[in-house]
Design a protein around this motif. Structure first.
Motif, PDB file in Angstrom:
ATOM      1  N   LEU A 231      89.829  79.219  24.825  1.00 62.92           N
ATOM      2  CA  LEU A 231      88.891  80.154  24.285  1.00 62.92           C
ATOM      3  C   LEU A 231      87.691  79.950  25.009  1.00 62.92           C
ATOM      4  CD1 LEU A 231      87.872  82.155  22.183  1.00 62.92           C
ATOM      5  CD2 LEU A 231      87.737  80.428  20.486  1.00 62.92           C
ATOM      6  N   LEU A 232      87.436  78.561  25.564  1.00 63.17           N
ATOM      7  CA  LEU A 232      86.227  78.460  26.054  1.00 63.17           C
ATOM      8  C   LEU A 232      86.354  79.141  27.391  1.00 63.17           C
ATOM      9  CD1 LEU A 232      85.570  74.713  25.815  1.00 63.17           C
ATOM     10  CD2 LEU A 232      85.048  76.503  24.309  1.00 63.17           C
ATOM     11  N   SER A 233      87.357  79.367  28.226  1.00 65.57           N
ATOM     12  CA  SER A 233      87.535  79.933  29.367  1.00 65.57           C
ATOM     13  C   SER A 233      87.251  81.414  29.283  1.00 65.57           C
ATOM     14  CB  SER A 233      89.276  79.846  29.954  1.00 65.57           C
ATOM     15  OG  SER A 233      89.229  78.479  30.167  1.00 65.57           O
ATOM     16  N   ARG A 234      87.847  82.066  27.955  1.00 63.04           N
ATOM     17  CA  ARG A 234      87.505  83.465  27.853  1.00 63.04           C
ATOM     18  C   ARG A 234      86.058  83.834  27.498  1.00 63.04           C
ATOM     19  NH1 ARG A 234      89.812  87.079  22.616  1.00 63.04           N
ATOM     20  NH2 ARG A 234      88.953  89.097  23.305  1.00 63.04           N
ATOM     21  N   MET A 235      85.352  82.814  26.830  1.00 58.37           N
ATOM     22  CA  MET A 235      83.966  82.943  26.662  1.00 58.37           C
ATOM     23  C   MET A 235      83.003  82.770  28.152  1.00 58.37           C
ATOM     24  SD  MET A 235      83.640  80.561  23.204  1.00 58.37           S
ATOM     25  CE  MET A 235      81.623  80.709  23.582  1.00 58.37           C
ATOM     26  N   ASN A 236      83.662  82.121  29.022  1.00 53.69           N
ATOM     27  CA  ASN A 236      83.033  82.240  30.414  1.00 53.69           C
ATOM     28  C   ASN A 236      83.283  83.471  30.976  1.00 53.69           C
ATOM     29  OD1 ASN A 236      82.282  79.228  30.145  1.00 53.69           O
ATOM     30  ND2 ASN A 236      84.196  78.534  31.541  1.00 53.69           N
ATOM     31  N   ARG A 237      84.541  84.057  30.979  1.00 54.34           N
ATOM     32  CA  ARG A 237      84.807  85.358  31.707  1.00 54.34           C
ATOM     33  C   ARG A 237      84.104  86.410  30.770  1.00 54.34           C
ATOM     34  NH1 ARG A 237      89.932  85.434  30.321  1.00 54.34           N
ATOM     35  NH2 ARG A 237      89.623  86.999  28.687  1.00 54.34           N
ATOM     36  N   ASP A 238      83.971  86.502  29.568  1.00 54.76           N
ATOM     37  CA  ASP A 238      83.662  87.788  28.792  1.00 54.76           C
ATOM     38  C   ASP A 238      82.493  87.736  28.379  1.00 54.76           C
ATOM     39  OD1 ASP A 238      86.369  88.426  29.143  1.00 54.76           O
ATOM     40  OD2 ASP A 238      87.143  88.282  26.954  1.00 54.76           O
ATOM     41  N   LEU A 239      81.589  86.417  28.159  1.00 53.46           N
ATOM     42  CA  LEU A 239      80.397  86.263  27.582  1.00 53.46           C
ATOM     43  C   LEU A 239      79.303  85.637  28.466  1.00 53.46           C
ATOM     44  CD1 LEU A 239      81.257  84.805  23.986  1.00 53.46           C
ATOM     45  CD2 LEU A 239      81.046  87.452  24.736  1.00 53.46           C
ATOM     46  N   GLY A 240      79.794  85.517  29.821  1.00 48.09           N
ATOM     47  CA  GLY A 240      78.961  84.841  30.850  1.00 48.09           C
ATOM     48  C   GLY A 240      78.590  83.559  30.356  1.00 48.09           C
ATOM     49  N   ALA A 241      79.487  82.724  29.748  1.00 42.32           N
ATOM     50  CA  ALA A 241      79.260  81.489  29.521  1.00 42.32           C
ATOM     51  C   ALA A 241      79.754  80.407  30.564  1.00 42.32           C
ATOM     52  CB  ALA A 241      80.159  81.173  28.121  1.00 42.32           C
ATOM     53  N   ASP A 242      79.087  79.037  30.571  1.00 41.20           N
ATOM     54  CA  ASP A 242      79.456  78.356  31.752  1.00 41.20           C
ATOM     55  C   ASP A 242      80.023  77.070  31.080  1.00 41.20           C
ATOM     56  OD1 ASP A 242      77.001  77.333  30.545  1.00 41.20           O
ATOM     57  OD2 ASP A 242      76.125  76.950  32.367  1.00 41.20           O
ATOM     58  N   PHE A 243      80.984  77.116  30.217  1.00 41.81           N
ATOM     59  CA  PHE A 243      81.740  75.874  29.772  1.00 41.81           C
ATOM     60  C   PHE A 243      82.186  75.265  30.840  1.00 41.81           C
ATOM     61  CE2 PHE A 243      81.542  78.080  25.839  1.00 41.81           C
ATOM     62  CZ  PHE A 243      81.053  77.189  24.934  1.00 41.81           C
ATOM     63  N   ASP A 244      82.189  73.862  31.095  1.00 42.55           N
ATOM     64  CA  ASP A 244      82.935  73.067  31.826  1.00 42.55           C
ATOM     65  C   ASP A 244      84.055  72.536  30.901  1.00 42.55           C
ATOM     66  OD1 ASP A 244      83.915  71.183  33.632  1.00 42.55           O
ATOM     67  OD2 ASP A 244      82.180  69.958  33.846  1.00 42.55           O
TER      68      ASP A 244
END
Length: 332
Positions: A231-244
Motif C-alpha cells: 500500500l505504501l508502494s501504491r501511494m508512491n506510484r499513485d499519489l506522488g509519495a516518497d515512502f522508503d
C-alpha cells in the motif's frame, strides 16, 4: 468517524491535486493526519495487492481459505436448499468476489439444478471484475453474470428496488476487517438495501488457539508484510509519495479477550514522508494501523444478526469448527 473532522479540509486539498486520484488522496491524508495513523483497507487491492492476497490465501498458516472452501465443497447442497426455497428467481450478489474460488462450487450446483438467478459479483478491484467477466462464462456455461466494479454499497444501491429477491454472499471473513461496532454499522446498512425474505450468507472466522490466529497474519514467508507494504508502494506510484519501504516493518498482535487481530507498519526511524504537496511526520516506533481481523464466537455472530435486523437461520461449520458461514434472513 474519527476522520470526519478532516473531510472538508482534505476534499479542498484534493480538488487542487488533479494529477492524483481524488478520493484515494483524500482518504490517505485523512488517515495519516489523525491519531493513531491508519489507512483504509480498500486501497490494498491494486493489481499487486490482488496478487499478494491470493498468495496469502495459499499460505500454509492461513487456515481461513481452507476452512471456508471445505464448507463450500462439503455443504453446498445444504446452502443451495436454503437459497432456492420456493424456486423464485433471485440475484446472487457477492461482496468482494475475488477470484470466486469458493462461490464457483455454489454457482455450479445452482446451474446444474436449472435455478433461475443472475450472479452479480461486486469488487473494488477493476482487474478482478475483468477476470471474472472473462473466465466465468467459459468455466460455467449458461451463467448469467453482471460484474459490478466499485464500493459495496454504491453497487448495492444499483440493485435495490428491482423487485427481485436477493441473496448476498459476504465470504472470506471480510466482516472481520472491521471492529465490532463498525461491523454492526455495516450489517445495519446492508439490511437497509434488502427486503423482507432476502438472505445473507456471511463468513466469520471463529475464536480459537491464539497461536494459530497470530501465525495466519504473520506468515514465515513474509507475504502479509509485503501485502501491507504494497500500500505504501501504491501511494508512491499513485499519489506522488516518497515512502522508503525499508524504514517500515510489519507487526501484528492478537488479543484473545477481544478477538481482535491487528496489523501495523512501524516506523523504524524518525522521518518525514511527502504525499503530493503535503508532509507527514513520523516519530521513531510510531505505527500506522493497517488492518484488523476480528474473531467471533457463535453467540456473538447470532447477536450481531439480531441487532442488525436479521434472523439467524443456520451455521455451516467446517469440520474443525474454526469457521462459520452463517445464513441470515431479513426479518419479516
Amino acid at each position: 468517524m474519527r476522520w470526519k473532522c478532516y473531510n472538508s479540509v482534505i476534499s479542498m486539498l484534493a480538488d487542487n491535486k488533479t494529477t492524483y486520484p481524488k478520493q484515494f488522496y483524500a482518504d490517505a491524508l485523512a488517515g495519516l493526519t489523525t491519531y493513531p495513523k491508519q489507512l483504509p483497507v480498500k486501497y490494498f487491492y491494486d493489481a499487486e495487492g490482488d496478487r499478494l492476497f491470493q498468495q496469502i490465501m495459499n499460505c500454509p498458516e492461513y487456515y481461513v481459505t481452507d476452512c471456508e472452501l471445505e464448507i463450500f465443497t462439503q455443504q453446498t447442497g445444504v446452502m443451495a436448499d436454503h437459497i432456492i426455497r420456493g424456486g423464485e428467481p433471485f440475484d446472487l450478489i457477492e461482496l468482494g468476489a475475488g477470484d470466486c474460488t469458493k462461490s464457483r462450487h455454489l454457482l455450479s450446483l445452482l446451474l446444474a439444478t436449472d435455478t433461475n438467478f443472475i450472479y452479480k459479483p461486486i469488487d473494488i478491484s477493476t482487474s478482478t471484475i475483468q477476470f471474472l467477466e472473462t473466465t466465468l462464462p467459459i468455466d460455467l456455461p449458461g451463467l448469467r453474470l453482471i460484474g459490478m466494479n466499485g464500493d459495496y454499497f454504491d453497487m448495492l444501491a444499483q440493485t435495490a428496488g428491482n423487485g427481485t429477491r436477493k441473496v448476498v454472499l459476504c465470504l472470506g471473513a471480510n466482516i472481520g476487517n472491521m471492529p465490532v461496532a463498525e461491523a454492526q454499522d455495516f450489517c445495519i446498512k446492508l439490511r437497509s438495501y434488502l427486503s423482507p425474505g432476502d438472505m445473507v450468507i456471511i463468513g466469520f472466522d471463529l475464536k480459537k488457539d491464539p497461536h494459530l490466529i497470530r501465525a495466519a497474519y504473520d506468515d514465515e514467508q513474509g507475504i502479509t508484510a509485503r501485502f501491507n507494504l504494497n500500500l505504501l508502494s501504491r501511494m508512491n506510484r499513485d499519489l506522488g509519495a516518497d515512502f522508503d519501504l525499508g524504514q517500515f516493518k510489519h507487526y501484528c498482535i492478537y488479543d484473545p479477550a477481544s478477538g481482535a487481530c491487528k496489523s501495523y507498519l512501524i516506523s523504524l526511524e524518525k522521518q518525514r514522508v511527502k504525499i503530493g504537496d503535503e508532509i507527514i511526520a513520523f516519530q521513531k516506533n510510531e505505527y500506522i494501523w493497517m488492518e484488523i481481523s476480528q474473531k467471533y464466537d457463535l453467540a456473538e455472530v447470532d447477536e450481531l444478526a439480531v441487532s442488525s435486523g436479521f434472523t439467524p437461520v443456520k451455521h455451516l461449520l467446517d469440520s474443525k469448527e474454526w469457521f462459520t458461514d452463517a445464513i441470515w434472513t431479513v426479518k419479516q
